[in-house]
Design an enzyme around this catalytic site. Structure first.
Site, mmCIF file in Angstrom:
data_model
loop_
_atom_site.group_PDB
_atom_site.id
_atom_site.type_symbol
_atom_site.label_atom_id
_atom_site.label_comp_id
_atom_site.label_asym_id
_atom_site.label_seq_id
_atom_site.Cartn_x
_atom_site.Cartn_y
_atom_site.Cartn_z
ATOM 1 N N GLY A 29 0.630 -0.733 0.048
ATOM 2 C CA GLY A 29 -0.017 -0.377 -0.138
ATOM 3 C C GLY A 29 0.682 1.241 0.131
ATOM 4 N N CYS A 238 -27.169 -9.824 -16.087
ATOM 5 C CA CYS A 238 -26.633 -9.841 -17.932
ATOM 6 C C CYS A 238 -27.463 -9.772 -19.110
ATOM 7 C CB CYS A 238 -25.263 -10.315 -17.904
ATOM 8 S SG CYS A 238 -24.348 -10.060 -19.636
ATOM 9 N N CYS A 241 -25.630 -12.847 -21.402
ATOM 10 C CA CYS A 241 -24.988 -14.738 -20.678
ATOM 11 C C CYS A 241 -25.878 -14.464 -19.087
ATOM 12 C CB CYS A 241 -23.694 -14.047 -19.833
ATOM 13 S SG CYS A 241 -23.220 -13.539 -18.706
ATOM 14 N N CYS A 263 -22.472 -7.882 -19.363
ATOM 15 C CA CYS A 263 -21.099 -8.082 -18.288
ATOM 16 C C CYS A 263 -19.950 -6.922 -19.077
ATOM 17 C CB CYS A 263 -20.143 -9.518 -18.553
ATOM 18 S SG CYS A 263 -21.892 -10.682 -17.751
ATOM 19 N N CYS A 269 -18.463 -13.043 -19.770
ATOM 20 C CA CYS A 269 -19.680 -12.751 -20.967
ATOM 21 C C CYS A 269 -19.367 -14.197 -21.769
ATOM 22 C CB CYS A 269 -20.548 -11.883 -21.684
ATOM 23 S SG CYS A 269 -21.524 -11.497 -21.366
#
Lengths: 283, 240, 256
Positions: A29, A238, A241, A263, A269
């Site tokens: 970080g 979606c 899909c 997606c 997808c």
């Protein structure tokens, strides 16, 4: 293509970047300054990510680039072809087949593995800059762990919108120490940052900063007790899909208000459709 | 309660050729609890100066001024602040307050400083303001806009809000009508009865005769006034 | 009694120029001290040395910390000093915009110190912020407005609320009423007096306005050319100044 060194950057530069990456991995970080090079593309096109990718790629790697989840946008296509030409590495659009994935604004839906590296393109690495423009001061705040200001930003969100309206680049705390900007990924992806098996590297070219999350790092999204963090997404399936668990893009279909949700991760997808899933808008 | 020993005071006017003016020399006296002593002497004799020295407002060059156990000539500022808050009250001729603060709060302020709850302090303030005939409609207004006599009565109410064991009163009855003068004199008598040691300046001879047990002529302690000017020994009070 | 703040021999040079030299004093709990002097007399330098904004060349600033008792804040670690700066200490700037975040709502400004010390309940933080706005006489309905929409006096009161919300014990003020209209000044002075009394605050107020110190300060230090030329009870220094410079300063005030 013999005019360029492998992966475009000279070896000295790659060593310098690798040192920055190792330092970043050692201090999860923490933003490590590095001497960002001029790249043959404009700032904002992923110069930081490209340099990090160039430094970690080996000839045996398989490379994938996504931009907002998609493999076929201009940015993704350009960077993929850049490394095809300068490094001659294999490229792919399949998440599971890639060993290095450079991304802008998304984390793939498919869980990543210990054999993979995820490289993020970062426009603004400093999460505190929104409220404290002085770099000297924000560095001091990081070193002294003075992060009250980060909550001021969230406080402002709630006071203005009634809830935490920050929906991307949502600040996180790494291993209880450094507050980090996860790059402009949707907050839907924030939970994936934590405890990920793959190495996550973040490169900011214009800002000359690299930071990193080693595998299985604890990453917590900041919040308030009475306004807990929520990984939100559009409340739809979606259209192609039928996935219920993926981050969705809204696509405007016409000027009559027609729209569909699909997606944002195109590989995910396509893989689902290949496996026989079919959404209500699929042809 | 109040004891002065060999007290002397000079003013050095650095910006006027470093003139040194002796205003008080070798004052010694003491005031017992329940006793009221009047300071007398011609205008410019140093009555107010002496009173301000006892309050710590003017710096004393030599001698000692003990209020209870504290010698204010040697005391630290914080000791004098505590003394003024708890022990030593002072009713000056001028009311100095923060503009816009309501009269009721001005009067209750000394009690609030002692930690008295707001309601109790205000109750005491209301009682005093009523006694001193300040109309109730004025209580919520700032005294800065009041007439001279009204301001003087607010000042007295403020000075008597807390039962100080020692009190300094500079012309408390000046510019008051007969009714209010009577109220003030009875407040002073009440303070004496509860055992306060009081030093007062009264031009009002009848008042002085009524409340003072003794008189001290300050001119006795005033060294020969230089070049015939009385006023030079009294620096103008800053209105800052 | 232990002084809340004990300043010993504070000296600060700017090259060959003296900022302030050999300043020492003790400040006890509940005391308010004024520092006066003309521009360039070193009073702001001294304040900034005491508040940890400048590093003095010599001297100690010993603060009676809650946890460990008296500690020299000049030599303590920076994190510790900064922690003091957002808990037990407060600093009120002359210009409110130096002490406020102008892009953040009033509530966020007041709440920042709470969040800095770890408060993480939005409702509580907002409640305390609203309460403090009311204490400094700002309409609670303005809690979500930015300070840019506030008047100068309101901004200054907001700055005070932002500073006092964590219940500090020592407040440094640099010309807190400077740049405000006279009528607004009076209101602010009254507010400060009440807060100092009710919270038992100690304060150090730097100003060139003698009226302000007379109303707010128990004690006064007069500075000239970086040095303290006179110190004492406020009313004594103002009514019976001993030093030539103090006499000049007091006599130079325009009478109204």
């Amino acid at each position: 293509m013999t005019d360029y060194n492998f992966a475009y950057l000279d070896e000295q530069t790659k060593r310098m970047i690798r040192r920055a990456i190792l330092k970043g991995l050692a201090i999860p970080g923490y933003q490590v300054p590095f001497a960002s090079r001029e790249m043959p593309m404009p700032y904002g096109w992923g110069t930081g990510g490209v340099q990090v990718s160039a430094a970690v790629l080996t000839p045996d790697d398989t490379f994938k680039v996504i931009d907002q989840g998609a493999d076929d946008t201009t940015n993704a296509v350009s960077i993929r072809s850049f490394f095809e030409r300068t490094a001659g590495v294999e490229t792919t659009t399949a998440t599971t087949e890639a060993s290095v994935i450079q991304t802008r604004h998304r984390i793939p839906e498919e869980p990543l593995t210990e054999d993979q590296i995820l490289v993020y393109q970062v426009p603004i690495p400093e999460p505190l800059r929104f409220l404290e423009p002085r770099e000297s001061e924000t560095r001091k705040m990081h070193s002294l762990e003075e992060y009250g200001l980060m909550h001021v930003k969230l406080y402002e969100d709630i006071s203005r919108h009634g809830h935490i309206a920050t929906s991307y680049a949502y600040p996180v705390k790494v291993e209880g120490r450094y507050v980090m900007d996860p790059s402009p990924i949707p907050k839907f992806d924030n939970p994936k940052l934590s405890d990920m098996a793959a190495i996550q590297l973040f490169g900011a070219g214009r800002e000359q900063r690299i930071y990193a999350l080693p595998p299985y790092t604890q990453v917590v999204s900041l919040d308030f007790e009475d306004h807990p963090f929520e990984a939100s997404k559009a409340d739809h399936l979606c259209g192609l899909c039928d996935a219920t668990d993926s981050y969705l893009d809204e696509v405007i279909m016409d000027d009559q208000g027609g729209r569909m949700f699909v997606c944002s991760d195109t590989d995910y997808c396509e893989a689902r459709r290949a496996a026989g899933h079919k959404g209500k808008d699929a042809a | 309660m109040i004891e002065l020993k060999d007290v002397s005071k000079t003013f050095t006017l650095h910006n006027q050729g470093s003139a040194v003016i002796e205003v008080i020399s070798d004052v010694s006296f003491h005031v017992a609890p329940g006793e009221c002593v009047g300071l007398t002497g011609a205008s410019g004799a140093g009555k107010s100066t002496l009173m301000r020295m006892i309050y710590g407002n003017y710096l004393t060059q030599s001698g000692s001024i003990c209020i209870g156990d504290l010698d204010i000539v040697q005391a630290e500022p914080r000791e004098i602040i505590a003394l003024r808050r708890e022990v030593l009250g002072y009713v000056s001729q001028f009311l100095r307050v923060v503009p816009r603060v309501p009269t009721l709060d001005v009067v209750a302020d000394p009690l609030r400083a002692l930690g008295v709850p707001a309601d109790d302090a205000q109750a005491r303030a209301k009682d005093l303001l009523a006694q001193l005939n300040i109309p109730q409609r004025l209580w919520s207004l700032s005294p800065t806009t009041f007439s001279g006599g009204e301001q003087q009565r607010v000042n007295i109410a403020r000075g008597f809000a807390h039962a100080y064991p020692a009190m300094l009163l500079d012309e408390p009855t000046a510019s008051l009508d007969a009714t209010n003068r009577e109220v003030v004199l009875s407040l002073i008598e009440g303070a004496k009865t509860r055992g306060a040691a009081i030093i007062g300046i009264f031009h009002d001879e009848a008042a002085r005769a009524r409340v003072c047990d003794r008189e001290i002529d300050v001119s006795v302690f005033t060294p020969g006034l230089t070049s015939g000017s009385e006023a030079v020994g009294q620096p103008r009070e800053s209105a800052a | 009694m232990t002084p809340l703040l004990s300043v010993q021999g504070i000296t600060k040079h700017y090259g060959a120029h003296i900022g302030c030299a050999d300043v020492s004093f003790d400040l006890y709990p509940g005391e308010v001290m004024g520092i006066v002097g003309e521009s360039g007399s070193g009073k702001s330098t001294l304040l900034n040395c005491m508040a940890g904004h400048l590093v003095p060349d010599a001297g100690q600033v010993v603060f009676d910390t809650r946890a460990d008792g008296p500690k020299d804040t000049v030599t303590m670690s920076e994190p510790e000093r900064r922690m003091l700066g957002r808990t037990d200490w407060a600093f009120v700037h002359q210009h409110a915009r130096d002490g406020l975040r102008m892009g953040v709502s009033a509530g966020g400004n007041v709440g920042e110190r709470l969040m800095a010390v770890g408060e993480r309940h939005y409702g509580d933080i907002r409640g305390k912020a609203t309460d403090w706005l009311e204490r400094v006489e700002i309409d609670a309905a303005r809690v979500d407005d930015r300070p840019t929409t506030f008047s100068g006096g309101m901004q200054q009161r907001l700055q005070i609320a932002r500073n006092l919300v964590t219940g500090p014990r020592l407040v440094f003020m640099d010309e807190p009423t400077g740049g405000l209209d006279v009528s607004v000044q009076a209101r602010l002075l009254d507010l400060l007096r009440g807060l100092v009394r009710d919270m038992g605050l100690s304060a150090i107020i730097v100003t060139h306005d003698l009226a302000v110190v007379r109303l707010l300060a128990d004690r006064l230090m007069v500075m000239k050319s970086g040095r303290v030329v006179e110190a004492g009870l406020t009313d004594q220094v103002l009514d019976d100044p001993q030093h030539a410079y103090s006499q000049l300063l007091v006599s130079s005030v325009l009478q109204v």
